[in-house]
Scaffold this active site. Structure first.
Site, short mmCIF file in Angstrom:
data_model
loop_
_atom_site.label_atom_id
_atom_site.label_comp_id
_atom_site.label_asym_id
_atom_site.label_seq_id
_atom_site.Cartn_x
_atom_site.Cartn_y
_atom_site.Cartn_z
N ASP A 74 -1.51 -8.89 -10.70
CA ASP A 74 -1.48 -8.47 -9.30
C ASP A 74 -2.56 -7.44 -8.99
OD1 ASP A 74 0.64 -10.12 -8.70
OD2 ASP A 74 2.16 -8.58 -8.99
N GLY A 75 -2.89 -6.59 -9.96
CA GLY A 75 -3.94 -5.60 -9.75
C GLY A 75 -5.28 -6.24 -9.48
N ASN A 148 -1.16 -3.06 -1.08
CA ASN A 148 0.18 -2.62 -1.47
C ASN A 148 0.58 -1.31 -0.83
OD1 ASN A 148 1.14 -4.70 -3.02
ND2 ASN A 148 0.86 -3.69 -4.99
N HIS A 159 3.78 22.23 -8.67
CA HIS A 159 4.92 22.50 -7.81
C HIS A 159 5.08 21.35 -6.80
CE1 HIS A 159 4.98 26.56 -9.43
NE2 HIS A 159 3.70 26.70 -9.10
N ARG A 176 8.85 18.66 1.54
CA ARG A 176 8.55 19.30 0.27
C ARG A 176 8.99 18.32 -0.81
NH1 ARG A 176 11.11 23.61 -1.45
NH2 ARG A 176 9.31 24.42 -2.59
N LEU A 193 9.26 0.29 -4.51
CA LEU A 193 10.57 -0.16 -4.99
C LEU A 193 11.08 0.74 -6.10
CD1 LEU A 193 12.79 -2.33 -4.86
CD2 LEU A 193 11.48 -3.63 -6.56
N SER A 194 10.18 1.14 -7.01
CA SER A 194 10.60 2.01 -8.11
C SER A 194 11.01 3.39 -7.63
CB SER A 194 9.46 2.13 -9.14
OG SER A 194 8.37 2.88 -8.62
#
Length: 295
Positions: A74-75, A148, A159, A176, A193-194
Site C-alpha cells: 500500500d505504501g 491516506n 510532553h 492537549r 484505525l489503530s
C-alpha cells in the site's frame, strides 16, 4: 466496455527493491509483451530495478491510454498516487506488501486478472487526497498531498503538544495530546484505525479527525464534511518544533505559532480494480473478520 489501455507504466519503490518485487516486475514485462501493450517504467523503478524497458518521463504520462501498474504494498501505491493525480492516469496494484488494502491483484493472478483490465473490463473508483500547507503570516513553508492521512506529531517534544482546531474558520476545540490524525475514507483503515477511528466506506465524502492520546477523556474522533477546510493553530506554548507528515512519507517541521491548513485536493486518484473486487470482501479478509456463523 470501458477504455482499453495502450501503454503500461511499471512503478516500484526503492524501499521495495527485493527479489519478490523484482520477480513480479519481470513477470509483468513477459506478460505485457504478449498483449500488444507498450511497456515503460517510471524513473523511480529504473533507479532500483534492472528492466529492459524504456523510462517514460512523468510529464509524458497521460498523453495516451496509459495505465500505471504498481508492484509493492500500500505504501508504494500511496507514493504512486501523488504522481498519478498530476497526470490523470489510472492506477492498479500488484500486492507484494503486507495487508494490501489498495493493491488488489495477487502475484499469482497477474495474467488472469490484469488481462481483462487491459481490455477494458474493470471497476474504477475515484479516491480523493488531502492537500496540506504549513504557513504563517509571512510565508508558506510546505505543501504536500496525502491519499491516506495527514498527521500532526510531537516530533522531538516529550510532553503533550497543544493546538487549536478550526473547521471553516470556526473553533472546534483546543487539544492537549500526542497529536492529530486527519484521514480520508481511504486512510480510515490505516493509522487512524489503530488510533480508534471509524472505518469509512471509500466513497464517502468525509474526513475524520482522530486525536492521539488526548488528555481529555471527552476528546473523540470527529467525522466531518469532506468539503470542509481545516486549520490547526500550533500553540506558542509548545517548547520545541512539531512534525507534519503526509502518508508517513513527506515529513516537515512545523514551528510553534505556525498554522497547518488541510483540505481536499481538487484532483482525484483513479483507482482500478478487477471486476470481482468487492470492498467488504477486502475488509473481511484483511481484518480477519469471520465469514460465516460459527455456531
Amino acid at each position: 466496455m470501458k477504455q482499453k489501455f495502450k501503454r503500461a507504466i511499471l512503478y516500484a519503490r526503492q524501499h521495495r527493491a527485493n527479489q519478490e518485487v523484482n520477480e513480479s516486475l519481470h513477470r509483468l514485462v513477459d506478460f505485457l509483451s504478449t498483449q500488444d501493450i507498450e511497456i515503460f517504467q517510471d524513473s523511480d523503478t529504473a533507479a532500483s530495478f534492472e528492466l529492459k524497458t524504456p523510462v517514460l518521463p512523468r510529464e509524458k504520462m497521460g498523453e495516451k491510454h496509459d495505465l500505471i501498474i504498481v508492484v509493492g504494498g500500500d505504501g508504494s501505491l500511496l507514493s504512486a498516487s501523488r504522481m498519478a493525480i498530476k497526470v490523470n492516469t489510472p492506477v492498479i496494484g500488484i500486492n507484494r506488501g503486507r495487508l494490501g488494502f489498495l493493491t488488489d491483484i495477487l502475484p499469482q493472478d497477474i495474467e488472469s486478472h490484469l488481462g481483462p483490465v487491459l481490455n477494458g473490463q474493470y471497476n474504477e473508483e475515484e479516491r480523493f487526497l488531502l492537500h496540506t500547507k504549513i504557513y504563517d503570516k509571512e510565508n508558506s513553508y510546505f505543501e504536500g498531498d496525502a491519499l491516506n492521512d495527514v498527521v500532526l506529531g510531537r516530533g522531538s517534544e516529550t510532553h503533550l503538544i497543544e493546538f487549536d482546531v478550526y473547521i471553516n474558520q470556526q473553533l472546534v476545540s483546543h487539544y492537549r495530546s500526542d497529536g492529530m490524525i486527519l484521514s480520508t475514507p481511504t486512510g480510515s483503515t490505516a493509522y487512524a484505525l489503530s488510533a480508534g477511528g471509524p472505518i469509512m466506506h471509500p466513497q464517502l465524502n468525509a474526513i475524520v479527525l482522530v486525536p492521539m492520546f488526548s488528555h481529555s477523556l471527552s476528546s473523540r474522533p470527529l467525522v466531518i464534511d469532506g468539503e470542509a477546510e481545516i486549520e490547526l493553530y500550533i500553540s506558542k506554548s509548545n517548547e520545541t518544533d512539531l512534525r507534519i507528515s503526509c502518508d508517513g512519507h513527506e515529513s516537515r517541521v512545523v514551528k510553534p505559532g505556525q498554522k497547518v491548513a488541510v483540505k481536499k485536493n481538487g484532483n482525484r486518484l483513479r483507482l482500478l480494480h478487477p471486476l470481482d473486487y468487492h470492498y467488504y470482501d477486502t475488509l473481511r479478509s484483511k481484518l480477519g473478520w469471520e465469514s460465516k456463523h460459527q455456531g
